[in-house]
Design an enzyme around this catalytic site. Structure first.
Site, mmCIF file in Angstrom:
data_model
loop_
_atom_site.group_PDB
_atom_site.id
_atom_site.type_symbol
_atom_site.label_atom_id
_atom_site.label_comp_id
_atom_site.label_asym_id
_atom_site.label_seq_id
_atom_site.Cartn_x
_atom_site.Cartn_y
_atom_site.Cartn_z
ATOM 1 N N LYS A 81 -1.121 -9.642 2.740
ATOM 2 C CA LYS A 81 -0.441 -9.096 4.071
ATOM 3 C C LYS A 81 -1.391 -7.978 4.400
ATOM 4 C CE LYS A 81 2.983 -5.906 3.856
ATOM 5 N NZ LYS A 81 2.547 -4.993 4.626
ATOM 6 N N GLU B 180 8.895 -4.736 10.704
ATOM 7 C CA GLU B 180 9.418 -3.621 10.285
ATOM 8 C C GLU B 180 10.037 -2.590 11.393
ATOM 9 O OE1 GLU B 180 6.807 -1.121 7.951
ATOM 10 O OE2 GLU B 180 8.034 0.708 7.605
ATOM 11 N N GLU C 171 -1.740 -5.451 8.441
ATOM 12 C CA GLU C 171 -0.815 -5.081 9.585
ATOM 13 C C GLU C 171 -1.504 -5.147 11.071
ATOM 14 O OE1 GLU C 171 0.121 -0.831 9.023
ATOM 15 O OE2 GLU C 171 0.838 -1.016 7.075
ATOM 16 N N ASP D 102 -1.373 -6.387 -0.731
ATOM 17 C CA ASP D 102 -1.363 -5.583 0.801
ATOM 18 C C ASP D 102 -2.696 -5.020 1.075
ATOM 19 O OD1 ASP D 102 -0.069 -4.735 3.125
ATOM 20 O OD2 ASP D 102 0.887 -3.006 2.161
ATOM 21 N N ASP E 46 0.737 -1.381 -0.041
ATOM 22 C CA ASP E 46 0.047 -0.057 -0.020
ATOM 23 C C ASP E 46 0.900 1.261 0.078
ATOM 24 O OD1 ASP E 46 0.893 -0.200 2.615
ATOM 25 O OD2 ASP E 46 -1.246 0.157 3.653
ATOM 26 N N SER E 47 2.215 0.946 0.057
ATOM 27 C CA SER E 47 3.312 2.048 -0.061
ATOM 28 C C SER E 47 3.101 2.859 -1.565
ATOM 29 C CB SER E 47 4.711 1.503 0.081
ATOM 30 O OG SER E 47 4.876 0.620 -0.570
HETATM 31 O O1 KIV Z 1 3.428 -1.260 1.708
HETATM 32 C C1 KIV Z 1 4.549 -1.558 1.648
HETATM 33 O O2 KIV Z 1 5.291 -1.336 0.875
HETATM 34 C C2 KIV Z 1 4.969 -2.220 3.216
HETATM 35 C C3 KIV Z 1 6.444 -2.018 3.357
HETATM 36 C C4 KIV Z 1 6.899 -1.859 4.831
HETATM 37 C C5 KIV Z 1 7.195 -3.585 2.610
HETATM 38 O O3 KIV Z 1 4.240 -2.793 3.853
#
Ligand code: KIV
Length: 283
Positions: free
Chosen positions: A115, A184, A117, A85, A46-47
């Site tokens: 993924k 992280e 968080e 993500d 999500d970056s």
């Molecule tokens: O969104 C992202 O790029 C991440 C990084 C911390 C790898 O979660």
């Protein structure tokens, strides 16, 4: 061409002490470059909100943004394990909504896993998604989506009390059925401890040595210039290369150096005179 890796490969790599290589990508070209370099895993993070969409953080990123970028990455890297993500808001409300959105990553974008968080607080979400037969990767330590509650983009686990919380999160993620975990911005002592303690692979970004590493493509290629976290190694200055190429193009166009004769389509051979005469008719 290297064979696409699976969860079993990741477990064997951990057992054999082989480090996993992992990068983010958000579009077709970056994904195809990563696959050509035989990177083990790609994250459509999500970056993308900051690196490609120009937001200040990851909060505005939507499911539609993620699905669209995941599709492009899959087209660019058909033979690489790709993880989507889950954006902020897609798994916060309930286990059911989390499963529904996780399913979208697989059905609509052909992702291999997702993924999300959080640790203890998202244990039931991870369990629900894993029970639905989807590979889930946890993400603990500095979790950018909750940087507000963490007081900013701050390293975690730097003192014993904070480290205890990270360990509790890691145990919760493993117990919930995640196949891997990303840590992280935590001290290397803590990552190494977790990599030894957990049976699932522990991958790091800003976590020192563990079972593998991930970096954000924009950071490592010098394409994201707003700030560079301490944990980044810059491998190329693509941003500078592109800016100087654009500058050269601007000069070439303004001076008439571009396009040159070699960039032009020429009148079919044998028709030159007739062509000139036809143009004259319109003068
Ligand atoms: O969104 C992202 O790029 C991440 C990084 C911390 C790898 O979660």
């Amino acid at each position: 061409m290297a064979k696409k890796k699976s969860r079993l490969d990741f477990i064997n790599m951990k057992k054999n002490g082989e480090k996993l290589t992992w990068v983010t990508a958000y579009d077709f070209p970056m994904a195809s470059f990563a696959e050509a370099a035989e990177i083990d895993m790609i994250l459509v993070g999500d970056s993308l909100g900051m690196v490609t969409l120009g937001y200040q953080g990851t909060i505005p990123v939507t499911m539609e943004d993620c699905i669209s970028h995941c599709r492009a990455v899959r087209r660019g890297a058909p033979n690489t394990f790709v993880m989507g993500d889950m954006p902020f808001g897609s798994y916060q409300v309930s286990d059911e909504e989390a499963v529904r959105n996780a399913v979208r990553f697989l059905k609509e974008a052909d992702m291999d896993s997702i993924k999300l968080e959080g640790g203890v607080r998202v244990k039931s979400r991870i369990k629900a998604i894993a029970d639905a037969g989807i590979l889930v990767c946890g993400h603990i330590g500095l979790t950018p989506q909750s940087s507000g509650t963490l007081g900013g983009f701050k390293a975690q686990g730097l003192d014993p009390d904070s480290a205890r919380l990270v360990i509790e999160d890691a145990l919760a993620v493993q117990e919930a059925g995640a196949f891997a975990i990303l840590v992280e911005a935590i001290p290397p002592e803590l990552s190494a401890f977790l990599a030894k303690k957990l049976t699932i692979p522990v991958y790091g970004i800003g976590g020192g040595q563990c079972d593998g590493q991930v970096l954000i493509c924009g950071d490592m290629m010098g394409m994201f210039q707003a700030f560079t976290p301490k944990f980044v190694k810059v491998y190329a200055n693509v941003g500078e290369t592109i800016t100087s190429a654009f500058k050269e193009y601007v000069e070439d166009v303004r001076s008439g150096k571009f396009p040159g004769d070699e960039h032009c389509y020429h009148v079919r051979k044998g028709f030159e005179e007739e062509y000139a005469a036809m143009l004259k008719e319109f003068e």
